[in-house]
Scaffold this active site. Structure first.
Site, PDB file in Angstrom:
ATOM      1  N   CYS A 116      16.980 -12.815   2.499  1.00 55.73           N
ATOM      2  CA  CYS A 116      16.197 -12.282   3.602  1.00 55.73           C
ATOM      3  C   CYS A 116      16.107 -13.362   4.678  1.00 55.73           C
ATOM      4  CB  CYS A 116      14.809 -11.839   3.134  1.00 55.73           C
ATOM      5  SG  CYS A 116      13.961 -10.758   4.332  1.00 55.73           S
ATOM      6  N   CYS A 118      12.795 -13.749   6.651  1.00 56.28           N
ATOM      7  CA  CYS A 118      11.440 -13.938   7.161  1.00 56.28           C
ATOM      8  C   CYS A 118      10.938 -15.374   6.998  1.00 56.28           C
ATOM      9  CB  CYS A 118      10.470 -12.947   6.522  1.00 56.28           C
ATOM     10  SG  CYS A 118      10.390 -13.021   4.717  1.00 56.28           S
ATOM     11  N   LYS A 191      10.772  -0.677  -1.425  1.00 56.65           N
ATOM     12  CA  LYS A 191       9.842  -1.748  -1.053  1.00 56.65           C
ATOM     13  C   LYS A 191       8.891  -1.215   0.012  1.00 56.65           C
ATOM     14  CE  LYS A 191       9.643  -6.464   0.765  1.00 56.65           C
ATOM     15  NZ  LYS A 191      10.440  -7.610   1.254  1.00 56.65           N
ATOM     16  N   GLU A 229      15.911   6.266  -0.948  1.00 57.04           N
ATOM     17  CA  GLU A 229      16.305   4.860  -0.785  1.00 57.04           C
ATOM     18  C   GLU A 229      17.078   4.364  -2.011  1.00 57.04           C
ATOM     19  OE1 GLU A 229      16.126   2.691   1.584  1.00 57.04           O
ATOM     20  OE2 GLU A 229      14.566   3.307   2.995  1.00 57.04           O
ATOM     21  N   LYS A 244       8.847  -2.427  -5.467  1.00 55.52           N
ATOM     22  CA  LYS A 244       7.914  -3.483  -5.069  1.00 55.52           C
ATOM     23  C   LYS A 244       6.888  -2.888  -4.121  1.00 55.52           C
ATOM     24  CE  LYS A 244       7.789  -7.993  -2.757  1.00 55.52           C
ATOM     25  NZ  LYS A 244       8.554  -9.052  -2.064  1.00 55.52           N
TER      26      LYS A 244
END
Length: 321
Positions: A116, A118, A191, A229, A244
């Site tokens: 990721c 972030c 998620k 998804e 999650k």
């Protein structure tokens, strides 16, 4: 009269008819690795969890191995950030250094990396920003760079967490085209844009500087969307499907278990961990019993793999038994 209590009268019979068994083999332990030296900092909102620099992490890894926890999930915290998160594909970045260090010194540990942006972007969002939102397709190009860098460093599995559409397809093609056909993908398939992530953002310095993540993470109201998804990730080549958070989404874990012939993972996230710790510290609950009951509920719901900050504590309870 039906007497179901007959099979509860003695510890021996309770053991014989037990339907769900929790094992150390179920656990993945998340680790926060910070670029720098002599760093061992406890995360205030997650008692017992720390950020380590590589020169201070050996004691933690020694304990993980001694407890027979099979796998770790790595999160890197770089010393520098920029708009695109370019440190994610730096072959000498903190994540790549950590992969090489663990594979060299702890070869029995299975190493999974968070894929990721972030933690690496100056704005704290999970990709490239255009018009105050994450540009999905531009971000996919950088995801491919990141996973190839992790693969070259020797990672055992990649786990993309950003919820960009087409991520699994992009990663699978990129890995296959560069010779990493046997590298598996654990997809953060379902998620949610959850309030339970708060302490993690302290741990990873990943809070967004503007807005939130609701344009790419899922609405907690939606169940059917989770199936869509997961179906896309399954079709695109994910090897493991993840839900999650875990505790508030046990129904989603069961949905995936019932509908997909792949291992199902769940992430017992930072807020779930922190709530148990805080209530136990107040003396309101028995922390150890609530921890074990919570983890058992995830296994009972259908999780084959449980990513949890409780991994070390739960392993000690299980090994003691």
């Amino acid at each position: 009269m039906f007497r179901t209590r007959r099979l509860r009268k003695h510890e021996g019979i309770r053991r014989l008819v037990k339907e769900t068994r929790l094992s150390v083999d179920d656990f993945v332990y998340p680790l926060f690795i910070e670029e720098g030296e002599n760093i061992e900092t406890e995360i205030v909102s997650m008692p017992g969890i720390k950020r380590f620099s590589l020169d201070r992490i050996s004691k933690e890894l020694d304990e993980v191995v001694a407890l027979k926890i099979p796998a770790v999930l790595l999160f890197g915290i770089p010393s520098t950030k920029d708009e695109e998160g370019t440190e994610t594909w730096n072959d000498d970045g903190i994540m790549q250094q950590a992969i090489r260090f663990i594979k060299k010194n702890y070869p029995s540990l299975y190493v999974i990396t968070d894929v990721c942006f972030c933690e690496y972007t100056s704005h704290g969002h999970c990709g490239i920003i255009h018009d105050n939102d994450v540009d999905n397709d531009a971000t996919l190009v950088n995801i491919a760079k990141q996973v190839i860098s992790h693969a070259k460093a020797g990672v055992d599995m990649v786990a993309p967490s950003g919820m960009m559409d087409g991520t699994i397809d992009m990663i699978r093609q990129s890995l296959d085209n560069t010779g990493f056909v046997n590298l598996p993908i654990m997809a953060y398939s379902v998620k949610y844009a959850s309030a339970f992530y708060g302490p993690f953002r302290d741990a990873a310095d990943s809070a967004p500087t503007f807005g939130d993540r609701r344009t790419y993470q899922m609405d907690p109201s939606n169940r059917d969307e989770g199936m869509r998804e997961a179906t896309f990730d399954d079709q695109e080549g994910a090897d493991i499907l993840m839900v999650k958070p875990a505790l508030s989404y046990l129904d989603i874990i069961r949905d995936l278990k019932n509908n997909f012939d792949r291992p199902i993972a769940c992430y017992n996230v930072s807020g779930e961990y922190a709530m148990v710790k805080a209530a136990a510290e107040k003396g309101w609950i028995d922390g150890e019993k609530v921890m074990m009951e919570s983890l058992l509920s995830m296994k009972r719901a259908g999780a084959d793999i449980i990513i949890t900050y409780f991994a070390k504590e739960a392993a000690k309870v299980l090994l003691k038994k």
